[in-house]
Design an enzyme around this catalytic site. Structure first.
Site, mmCIF file in Angstrom:
data_model
loop_
_atom_site.group_PDB
_atom_site.id
_atom_site.type_symbol
_atom_site.label_atom_id
_atom_site.label_comp_id
_atom_site.label_asym_id
_atom_site.label_seq_id
_atom_site.Cartn_x
_atom_site.Cartn_y
_atom_site.Cartn_z
ATOM 1 N N HIS A 174 0.183 3.254 -2.836
ATOM 2 C CA HIS A 174 -1.155 2.740 -2.990
ATOM 3 C C HIS A 174 -1.210 1.088 -3.209
ATOM 4 C CE1 HIS A 174 0.328 3.427 -6.968
ATOM 5 N NE2 HIS A 174 -0.251 2.516 -7.393
ATOM 6 N N LYS B 271 4.589 -7.176 -5.142
ATOM 7 C CA LYS B 271 5.795 -6.866 -4.134
ATOM 8 C C LYS B 271 7.203 -7.158 -4.240
ATOM 9 C CE LYS B 271 2.967 -4.078 -1.365
ATOM 10 N NZ LYS B 271 3.220 -2.549 -1.587
ATOM 11 N N GLY C 43 5.509 -4.978 8.156
ATOM 12 C CA GLY C 43 4.603 -5.979 8.651
ATOM 13 C C GLY C 43 3.166 -5.856 8.700
ATOM 14 N N TYR C 44 2.351 -6.343 9.747
ATOM 15 C CA TYR C 44 1.009 -6.232 9.665
ATOM 16 C C TYR C 44 0.876 -4.812 10.531
ATOM 17 C CZ TYR C 44 -3.776 -7.479 11.432
ATOM 18 O OH TYR C 44 -5.104 -7.421 11.694
ATOM 19 N N ALA D 187 3.335 -11.447 -5.370
ATOM 20 C CA ALA D 187 4.191 -11.229 -6.824
ATOM 21 C C ALA D 187 4.447 -9.849 -7.097
ATOM 22 C CB ALA D 187 3.294 -11.830 -7.972
ATOM 23 N N TYR E 225 -0.730 -10.289 -4.849
ATOM 24 C CA TYR E 225 0.041 -9.229 -4.145
ATOM 25 C C TYR E 225 1.427 -9.251 -4.022
ATOM 26 C CZ TYR E 225 0.687 -6.350 0.070
ATOM 27 O OH TYR E 225 1.121 -5.394 0.994
ATOM 28 N N ASP F 74 -7.335 6.841 -10.949
ATOM 29 C CA ASP F 74 -7.175 5.546 -10.610
ATOM 30 C C ASP F 74 -5.877 4.938 -11.297
ATOM 31 O OD1 ASP F 74 -7.792 2.723 -10.665
ATOM 32 O OD2 ASP F 74 -9.782 2.937 -11.277
HETATM 33 N N1 LIG Z 1 -1.597 -2.633 6.385
HETATM 34 C C1 LIG Z 1 -0.749 -3.330 6.207
HETATM 35 O O1 LIG Z 1 -0.793 -4.241 7.117
HETATM 36 C C2 LIG Z 1 0.250 -3.546 5.462
HETATM 37 C C3 LIG Z 1 1.285 -4.630 5.257
HETATM 38 C C4 LIG Z 1 2.363 -4.510 4.692
HETATM 39 C C5 LIG Z 1 2.468 -3.526 3.468
HETATM 40 N N2 LIG Z 1 1.524 -2.628 3.595
HETATM 41 C C6 LIG Z 1 1.702 -1.896 2.363
HETATM 42 O O2 LIG Z 1 1.573 -0.430 2.814
HETATM 43 C C7 LIG Z 1 0.858 0.449 1.708
HETATM 44 C C8 LIG Z 1 -0.375 1.013 2.361
HETATM 45 O O3 LIG Z 1 -1.382 0.288 2.937
HETATM 46 P P1 LIG Z 1 -2.678 0.437 3.869
HETATM 47 O O4 LIG Z 1 -2.901 -0.625 4.626
HETATM 48 O O5 LIG Z 1 -2.545 1.654 4.335
HETATM 49 O O6 LIG Z 1 -3.896 0.206 2.594
HETATM 50 P P2 LIG Z 1 -5.342 1.126 2.455
HETATM 51 O O7 LIG Z 1 -5.649 1.546 3.833
HETATM 52 O O8 LIG Z 1 -6.244 -0.258 1.745
HETATM 53 O O9 LIG Z 1 -4.998 2.218 1.408
HETATM 54 C C9 LIG Z 1 -4.712 1.912 0.251
HETATM 55 C C10 LIG Z 1 -4.763 3.546 -0.384
HETATM 56 O O10 LIG Z 1 -4.622 3.261 -2.060
HETATM 57 C C11 LIG Z 1 -5.697 3.856 -2.593
HETATM 58 N N3 LIG Z 1 -6.165 3.024 -3.864
HETATM 59 C C12 LIG Z 1 -6.671 1.625 -3.833
HETATM 60 N N4 LIG Z 1 -6.910 1.338 -4.967
HETATM 61 C C13 LIG Z 1 -6.426 2.437 -6.045
HETATM 62 C C14 LIG Z 1 -6.484 2.528 -7.315
HETATM 63 N N5 LIG Z 1 -6.842 1.580 -8.220
HETATM 64 N N6 LIG Z 1 -5.943 3.898 -7.777
HETATM 65 C C15 LIG Z 1 -5.355 4.617 -6.833
HETATM 66 N N7 LIG Z 1 -5.455 4.696 -5.653
HETATM 67 C C16 LIG Z 1 -6.035 3.427 -5.165
HETATM 68 C C17 LIG Z 1 -6.718 3.888 -1.860
HETATM 69 O O11 LIG Z 1 -7.683 5.009 -1.936
HETATM 70 P P3 LIG Z 1 -9.068 5.094 -2.887
HETATM 71 O O12 LIG Z 1 -9.774 3.705 -2.475
HETATM 72 O O13 LIG Z 1 -9.570 6.438 -2.423
HETATM 73 O O14 LIG Z 1 -8.369 4.914 -4.198
HETATM 74 C C18 LIG Z 1 -6.329 4.089 -0.402
HETATM 75 O O15 LIG Z 1 -5.744 5.482 -0.363
HETATM 76 C C19 LIG Z 1 0.575 -0.614 0.665
HETATM 77 O O16 LIG Z 1 1.507 -0.462 -0.219
HETATM 78 C C20 LIG Z 1 0.562 -1.851 1.168
HETATM 79 O O17 LIG Z 1 0.978 -2.880 0.464
HETATM 80 C C21 LIG Z 1 0.534 -2.576 4.265
#
Ligand SMILES: NC(=O)c1ccc[n+]([C@@H]2O[C@H](COP(=O)([O-])OP(=O)(O)OC[C@H]3O[C@@H](n4cnc5c(N)ncnc54)[C@H](OP(=O)(O)O)[C@@H]3O)[C@@H](O)[C@H]2O)c1
Ligand SMILES: *[C@@H]1O[C@H](CO)[C@@H](O)[C@H](O)[C@H]1NC(C)=O
Length: 290
Positions: free
Chosen positions: A118, A186, A215-216, A184, A182, A90
């Protein structure tokens, strides 16, 4: 449209420079390399792990849910990873973050790619009501743990002349409403890692730092959180992971995905901040945000 008269040649020039500069990507570069991907039980992190697996890397995945990580490891092996393992942890606990690096060292003997991906500690789009616990947990999970992982892995990365790939967001470049804590975290990442990149260069240390500005993206979590609160169309998480890994392997300083829609906003940001705020604001359905 005087703006276009300036922007179009500028963009064409940048493109030409970009293609001229870019080397060709060869997956062979990755075979046998040692990779740690955080937040890789689901979403973009999971896809990044599969991308490295297809190229024959040695992979360690980490997140909190070990039962899900087991399945990711299995799929990495099926896709061609040289080896694959997981560490459950975690990231709200910085001691655990440090332990993830120790366990990775035990499993892989060193590290070539540290992929910091993460995201947690925030509860999706909602109005800011002064809840400091959310701010603190976002800064811990989304910023401090990234710095902790980097500092614990730095020695191994310097030894291998490796790379750090940091997953950021448009919210790390433009202050984003309803996800202030969030945004902040980033912004803090962008400051820390661009500072560190510059420092490494001046100290003549060959360590690449690639920041991915996303992006999204259509991850399950993002779709669930954003789809009825914004008007944007999501981009593919598979293609996103591919672009991130290619940019990381080529040691580019930045990967922007999807490219054009965001590059234009980034170019306008400093000159026309009010226009950018207006454009950003138009994509929110404020009435649906709790
Ligand atoms: N999706 C988008 O639209 C988007 C846009 C811009 C940037 N991003 C960036 O892309 C990256 C990935 O995003 P995503 O959309 O793929 O996220 P996601 O599907 O929500 O996955 C998040 C991952 O982080 C893990 N996690 C969450 N809390 C945690 C904790 N306390 N300790 C350890 N692991 C933790 C989760 O696994 P567990 O729950 O098993 O811990 C999961 O594997 C992030 O940095 C996000 O800011 C995403
Ligand atoms: C943080 O993790 C360490 C090591 O994994 C553990 O000993 C400690 O109890 C954890 N702290 C909290 C507050 O959970």
């Amino acid at each position: 449209m005087a703006v276009l008269k300036i922007l179009v040649p500028l963009i064409v020039g940048l493109c030409a420079y970009y293609f001229y500069k870019s080397e060709t990507f060869s997956p062979e570069k990755v075979r046998g390399k040692r990779v740690l991907v955080t937040g890789s039980s689901t979403g973009i992190g999971e896809q990044i792990a599969y991308e490295f697996a297809r190229m024959g890397a040695n992979i360690v995945v980490t997140a909190r849910r070990e039962n899900v990580l087991e399945k990711v490891v299995q799929k990495c092996l099926e896709l061609g990873a040289s080896s694959a393992g997981y560490v459950g942890a975690d990231m709200s606990n910085l001691t655990s973050a440090q332990k993830v690096i120790e366990e990775t060292k035990n499993k892989l003997g060193g590290l070539d790619y540290l992929v910091l991906n993460h995201v947690g500690g925030v509860s999706g789009l909602e109005k800011f009501r002064g809840n400091m616990e959310i701010v603190k947990s976002s800064i811990t999970v989304n910023f401090l743990s990234y710095v902790q992982l980097t500092s614990s892995a730095l020695h191994m990365l310097q030894e291998s002349e490796g790379s750090i790939i940091v997953i950021s967001s448009m919210a790390g470049r433009i202050g984003s409403p309803f996800i202030t804590a969030y945004s902040a975290a980033k912004f803090a990442l962008e400051g820390f890692f661009s500072g560190l990149r510059n420092e490494m260069r001046l100290r003549k240390i060959n360590l690449a730092i690639t920041v991915a500005v996303l992006g999204y993206i259509d991850t399950e979590h993002a779709l669930q959180e954003v789809s009825n609160k914004m008007t944007l169309e999501p981009s593919s998480k598979e293609e996103c992971a591919q672009k991130i890994v290619q940019g990381g392997v080529l040691r580019h300083r930045e990967v922007i995905y999807p490219y054009w829609s965001q590059k234009i906003v980034l170019l306008l940001r400093d000159w026309m901040p009010d226009l950018v705020d207006y454009l950003v604001g138009k994509s929110y359905k404020v009435e649906n945000i709790p």
